[in-house]
Enzyme design. Structure first.
Site, mmCIF file in Angstrom:
data_model
loop_
_atom_site.group_PDB
_atom_site.id
_atom_site.type_symbol
_atom_site.label_atom_id
_atom_site.label_comp_id
_atom_site.label_asym_id
_atom_site.label_seq_id
_atom_site.Cartn_x
_atom_site.Cartn_y
_atom_site.Cartn_z
ATOM 1 N N LYS A 10 3.209 -11.777 -4.850
ATOM 2 C CA LYS A 10 3.165 -12.062 -6.295
ATOM 3 C C LYS A 10 4.589 -12.195 -6.810
ATOM 4 O O LYS A 10 5.546 -11.700 -6.187
ATOM 5 C CB LYS A 10 2.453 -10.949 -7.072
ATOM 6 N N PRO A 104 8.676 -10.289 2.726
ATOM 7 C CA PRO A 104 9.745 -9.323 2.977
ATOM 8 C C PRO A 104 9.500 -7.991 2.265
ATOM 9 O O PRO A 104 8.910 -7.967 1.178
ATOM 10 C CB PRO A 104 10.993 -9.993 2.408
ATOM 11 N N GLY A 107 11.338 -6.576 -1.553
ATOM 12 C CA GLY A 107 11.745 -7.833 -2.177
ATOM 13 C C GLY A 107 11.143 -8.059 -3.553
ATOM 14 O O GLY A 107 11.335 -9.106 -4.150
ATOM 15 N N GLY A 108 10.348 -7.089 -4.040
ATOM 16 C CA GLY A 108 9.725 -7.243 -5.367
ATOM 17 C C GLY A 108 8.552 -8.210 -5.357
ATOM 18 O O GLY A 108 8.120 -8.692 -6.402
ATOM 19 N N GLY A 111 4.229 -7.104 -1.378
ATOM 20 C CA GLY A 111 3.573 -7.278 -0.076
ATOM 21 C C GLY A 111 2.722 -6.079 0.342
ATOM 22 O O GLY A 111 1.574 -6.235 0.742
ATOM 23 N N GLY A 112 3.284 -4.876 0.230
ATOM 24 C CA GLY A 112 2.551 -3.671 0.638
ATOM 25 C C GLY A 112 1.287 -3.494 -0.180
ATOM 26 O O GLY A 112 0.215 -3.197 0.353
ATOM 27 N N SER A 113 1.386 -3.725 -1.488
ATOM 28 C CA SER A 113 0.224 -3.562 -2.367
ATOM 29 C C SER A 113 -0.836 -4.607 -2.041
ATOM 30 O O SER A 113 -2.031 -4.328 -2.083
ATOM 31 C CB SER A 113 0.635 -3.733 -3.829
ATOM 32 N N ASP A 146 0.596 -1.846 -8.205
ATOM 33 C CA ASP A 146 0.278 -3.277 -8.135
ATOM 34 C C ASP A 146 -1.033 -3.554 -7.394
ATOM 35 O O ASP A 146 -1.512 -4.694 -7.387
ATOM 36 C CB ASP A 146 1.394 -4.043 -7.395
HETATM 37 O O1 C5P Z 1 3.192 2.624 -7.809
HETATM 38 P P1 C5P Z 1 4.316 2.244 -6.895
HETATM 39 O O2 C5P Z 1 4.172 2.858 -5.537
HETATM 40 O O3 C5P Z 1 4.575 0.794 -6.860
HETATM 41 O O4 C5P Z 1 5.599 2.880 -7.578
HETATM 42 C C1 C5P Z 1 6.783 3.164 -6.875
HETATM 43 C C2 C5P Z 1 7.721 3.922 -7.788
HETATM 44 O O5 C5P Z 1 8.195 3.043 -8.809
HETATM 45 C C3 C5P Z 1 7.086 5.077 -8.541
HETATM 46 O O6 C5P Z 1 7.141 6.248 -7.806
HETATM 47 C C4 C5P Z 1 7.939 5.162 -9.801
HETATM 48 O O7 C5P Z 1 9.148 5.831 -9.512
HETATM 49 C C5 C5P Z 1 8.313 3.716 -10.046
HETATM 50 N N1 C5P Z 1 7.424 3.070 -11.042
HETATM 51 C C6 C5P Z 1 7.584 3.379 -12.392
HETATM 52 N N2 C5P Z 1 6.798 2.767 -13.325
HETATM 53 C C7 C5P Z 1 5.868 1.848 -12.955
HETATM 54 C C8 C5P Z 1 5.696 1.502 -11.583
HETATM 55 C C9 C5P Z 1 6.507 2.139 -10.654
HETATM 56 O O8 C5P Z 1 8.432 4.216 -12.758
HETATM 57 N N3 C5P Z 1 5.119 1.245 -13.891
#
Ligand code: C5P
Length: 294
Positions: A10, A104, A107-108, A111-113, A146
């Site tokens: 995405k 990757p 990379g934002g 992919g993992g999600s 995500d």
């Molecule tokens: O949910 P995810 O595993 O993608 O989040 C990784 C880290 O990113 C969280 O532990 C948090 O530190 C940060 N995060 C956040 N606010 C969000 C999504 C992620 O602070 N809306």
């Protein structure tokens, strides 16, 4: 039984981030769109049944994951078995998941999600689980912010959505047009928690109201690009100044606005057609990025 599932990446076309809230998460408001770059999962089940006395045999074999990387698909297997209490269900067959990574890591691009959502849906089918949407949705939420977006993609084929909350509240919409996306991958792994941590230390970004992403999706690329923003860019560029410089150089070279997706490091810009993106991509040889039209 063998089952194949594709897990697309995405981009966040627009990403507003608000001050940190409960449980350390940041409320956000973002336009998510799937792009044509996919991981592939092959899920294989074997006739040999679990005979009791231990967890269901479940093995994930992943290509291109650096050792020590948390494998989210392992987490999906655990979460599903835990949520369903199928840990001790002898009808669940031994299972192997082959995961081929093209997206990757760090990379934002989600992919993992996306792998997690594809695994949730794939394992539900492979294990013939009769399971309500609430269980499914709550398993998705615990796996990552995500994952619910990608779950909507897997279940309903949606490509675009407005995501709010910590990202898990998904309002899909049908876009007016799908632009050609030129991704520029700098091969830099950026830690999401580190970027959010830096975001907290910087002044809060200005508010821009409540943009209607569905209305925006009818705009041409040159009309849309100046409206897009990503509130995590200042934090990511403060942690990785070379990425900020690269973005500036690329903007100058291409003569168009370039944004970062998610917490970085992938940069992107938009074109109305693929031909324009191809011309731009072919001129990037001197830059330390892998161009990809998605
Ligand atoms: O949910 P995810 O595993 O993608 O989040 C990784 C880290 O990113 C969280 O532990 C948090 O530190 C940060 N995060 C956040 N606010 C969000 C999504 C992620 O602070 N809306």
């Amino acid at each position: 039984m063998t089952l194949r599932a594709l897990a697309p990446a995405k981009i966040n076309l627009h990403l507003r981030v608000f001050p940190v809230g409960e449980e350390g998460f940041h409320p956000l408001r973002s336009w998510f769109r799937t792009v044509d770059l996919q991981d592939e999962l092959i899920i294989q089940t074997f006739p040999k049944r679990w005979a009791g006395g231990g967890p269901i045999p479940f093995k994930v074999i992943a290509s291109c994951l650096p050792s020590g990387t948390d494998n989210i698909v392992d987490g999906v297997g655990r979460a599903l078995r835990r949520a369903l209490g199928v840990h001790e269900d002898p009808s669940i067959p031994a299972t192997r998941v082959f995961l081929s990574k093209n997206i990757p890591i760090g990379g934002g691009l989600g992919g993992g999600s996306s792998d997690a959502a594809a695994a949730l849906v794939g394992l539900r089918e492979a294990w013939q689980l009769n399971l309500g949407n609430e269980v499914f949705t709550s398993a998705a939420q615990t796996l990552g912010s995500d994952v619910p977006f990608f779950l909507h993609h897997q279940l309903e084929g949606i490509t675009d959505a407005t995501c709010t909350g910590r990202g898990e509240i998904v309002q899909p919409f049908t876009p007016g047009q799908r632009h050609a996306v030129l991704l520029m991958l700098p091969g830099l792994h950026i830690s999401t928690p580190a970027v959010y941590g830096k975001f907290d230390a910087l002044p809060a970004p200005p508010d821009d109201g409540d943009p209607d992403f569905h209305a925006w999706s009818h705009l041409s690329a040159p009309e849309l690009l100046p409206l897009l923003r990503n509130d995590l860019e200042p934090a990511a560029f403060a942690l990785h100044p070379e990425l900020g410089r690269l973005r500036g150089d690329l903007e100058q070279h291409l003569g168009r606005i370039i944004r970062m997706t998610g917490s970085g490091s992938t940069l992107f810009t938009l074109f109305d057609d693929r031909a324009g993106a191809e011309v731009a991509a072919s001129g990037l040889r001197d830059f330390p990025v892998r161009p990809l039209i998605a």
